[in-house]
Write a protein that holds these residues in place. Structure first.
Motif, PDB file in Angstrom:
ATOM      1  N   LYS A   1       0.840  -1.200   0.000  1.00 13.17           N
ATOM      2  CA  LYS A   1       0.000   0.000   0.000  1.00 13.17           C
ATOM      3  C   LYS A   1       0.870   1.244   0.000  1.00 13.17           C
ATOM      4  N   VAL A   2       0.456   2.245  -0.796  1.00  9.60           N
ATOM      5  CA  VAL A   2       1.196   3.497  -0.903  1.00  9.60           C
ATOM      6  C   VAL A   2       0.560   4.542   0.004  1.00  9.60           C
ATOM      7  N   ARG A   3       1.415   5.254   0.718  1.00  9.57           N
ATOM      8  CA  ARG A   3       0.988   6.363   1.574  1.00  9.57           C
ATOM      9  C   ARG A   3       1.775   7.593   1.144  1.00  9.57           C
ATOM     10  N   GLU A   4       1.093   8.720   1.021  1.00  7.14           N
ATOM     11  CA  GLU A   4       1.742   9.919   0.503  1.00  7.14           C
ATOM     12  C   GLU A   4       1.636  11.061   1.502  1.00  7.14           C
ATOM     13  N   GLY A   5       2.688  11.862   1.529  1.00  9.12           N
ATOM     14  CA  GLY A   5       2.716  13.046   2.382  1.00  9.12           C
ATOM     15  C   GLY A   5       3.373  14.201   1.661  1.00  9.12           C
TER      16      GLY A   5
ATOM     17  N   SER B   1       9.069  20.386   7.650  1.00  6.47           N
ATOM     18  CA  SER B   1       7.737  19.979   8.092  1.00  6.47           C
ATOM     19  C   SER B   1       7.274  18.856   7.180  1.00  6.47           C
ATOM     20  N   PHE B   2       6.327  18.070   7.663  1.00  5.77           N
ATOM     21  CA  PHE B   2       5.827  16.918   6.914  1.00  5.77           C
ATOM     22  C   PHE B   2       4.385  16.680   7.328  1.00  5.77           C
ATOM     23  N   GLU B   3       3.508  16.520   6.330  1.00  7.41           N
ATOM     24  CA  GLU B   3       2.102  16.232   6.609  1.00  7.41           C
ATOM     25  C   GLU B   3       1.631  15.076   5.738  1.00  7.41           C
ATOM     26  N   TRP B   4       1.041  14.070   6.360  1.00  3.84           N
ATOM     27  CA  TRP B   4       0.423  12.989   5.610  1.00  3.84           C
ATOM     28  C   TRP B   4      -0.837  13.526   4.949  1.00  3.84           C
ATOM     29  N   ALA B   5      -1.233  12.917   3.840  1.00  2.00           N
ATOM     30  CA  ALA B   5      -2.392  13.379   3.064  1.00  2.00           C
ATOM     31  C   ALA B   5      -3.637  13.511   3.933  1.00  2.00           C
ATOM     32  N   ASP B   6      -3.843  12.558   4.831  1.00  2.00           N
ATOM     33  CA  ASP B   6      -5.059  12.599   5.659  1.00  2.00           C
ATOM     34  C   ASP B   6      -4.978  13.605   6.803  1.00  2.00           C
ATOM     35  N   GLU B   7      -3.843  14.257   6.983  1.00  2.00           N
ATOM     36  CA  GLU B   7      -3.693  15.278   8.025  1.00  2.00           C
ATOM     37  C   GLU B   7      -3.781  16.699   7.462  1.00  2.00           C
ATOM     38  N   ILE B   8      -3.802  16.833   6.141  1.00  2.00           N
ATOM     39  CA  ILE B   8      -3.773  18.158   5.515  1.00  2.00           C
ATOM     40  C   ILE B   8      -5.130  18.836   5.649  1.00  2.00           C
ATOM     41  N   ASP B   9      -5.111  20.064   6.132  1.00  2.00           N
ATOM     42  CA  ASP B   9      -6.308  20.904   6.192  1.00  2.00           C
ATOM     43  C   ASP B   9      -6.410  21.606   4.840  1.00  2.00           C
TER      44      ASP B   9
ATOM     45  N   SER C   1      -1.917  19.129  -3.855  1.00  2.00           N
ATOM     46  CA  SER C   1      -1.725  17.979  -4.736  1.00  2.00           C
ATOM     47  C   SER C   1      -1.762  16.661  -3.964  1.00  2.00           C
ATOM     48  N   VAL C   2      -1.064  16.611  -2.843  1.00  2.00           N
ATOM     49  CA  VAL C   2      -1.043  15.390  -2.030  1.00  2.00           C
ATOM     50  C   VAL C   2      -2.443  15.098  -1.488  1.00  2.00           C
ATOM     51  N   TYR C   3      -3.143  16.129  -1.030  1.00  4.67           N
ATOM     52  CA  TYR C   3      -4.486  15.954  -0.489  1.00  4.67           C
ATOM     53  C   TYR C   3      -5.430  15.391  -1.555  1.00  4.67           C
ATOM     54  N   GLU C   4      -5.336  15.921  -2.780  1.00  5.94           N
ATOM     55  CA  GLU C   4      -6.248  15.505  -3.845  1.00  5.94           C
ATOM     56  C   GLU C   4      -6.018  14.075  -4.310  1.00  5.94           C
ATOM     57  N   LYS C   5      -4.843  13.513  -4.059  1.00 12.40           N
ATOM     58  CA  LYS C   5      -4.534  12.139  -4.471  1.00 12.40           C
ATOM     59  C   LYS C   5      -4.998  11.102  -3.460  1.00 12.40           C
ATOM     60  N   LYS C   6      -5.383  11.555  -2.264  1.00 15.22           N
ATOM     61  CA  LYS C   6      -5.713  10.575  -1.217  1.00 15.22           C
ATOM     62  C   LYS C   6      -6.992   9.829  -1.497  1.00 15.22           C
TER      63      LYS C   6
END
Length: 133
Positions: free
Chosen positions: A57-61, A81-89, A128-133
């Protein structure tokens, strides 16, 4: 598939610490892929997406620059700084994009223009990262 240890650290602490199958991250000279048994390697990171694969499984941040170090078969991302896709506001990221675009249009001086461009790049990475989740 073989795995290797990956740690992602920021000034806020440890963001990730586990074994992964691969890592793709944006370096200053383009995307870099890391697999198990990679040679020792150090490269500065650009603002952009970081993708890890674990258990198929791929996870993106979104990574806001820093360094990637691979030593003795282990990888470490030291990021500003680093944010996982599911943490992005996403609303905050869209607001930051708008503010950066407005600042670029005003072009007060080179310093403010360059700062606005960096902020825009970070906002676009997060979106971009948020939209790919």
């Amino acid at each position: 598939m073989s795995e290797f240890k990956l740690q992602i650290v920021t000034p806020d602490g440890l963001e990730f610490d586990d074994n992964v199958e691969n890592l793709i991250v944006r370096a200053i000279n383009g995307d870099v892929g890391i697999l198990a048994r990679h040679a020792d390697y150090v490269v500065p990171l650009e603002i952009g997406a970081a993708r890890i694969k674990k258990n198929g499984k791929v996870r993106e941040g979104s990574c806001n620059g820093g360094m990637l170090c691979v030593t003795d078969g282990n990888a470490k991302i030291i990021a500003f700084s680093f944010e996982w896709a599911d943490e992005i506001d996403i609303n905050r990221a869209l607001d930051a994009k708008k503010r950066a675009e407005d600042a670029i249009k005003k072009k007060k001086d080179d310093y403010e223009l360059n700062l606005a461009k960096i902020k825009l790049k970070r906002a676009l990475s997060r979106i971009s990262v948020y939209e790919k989740k």
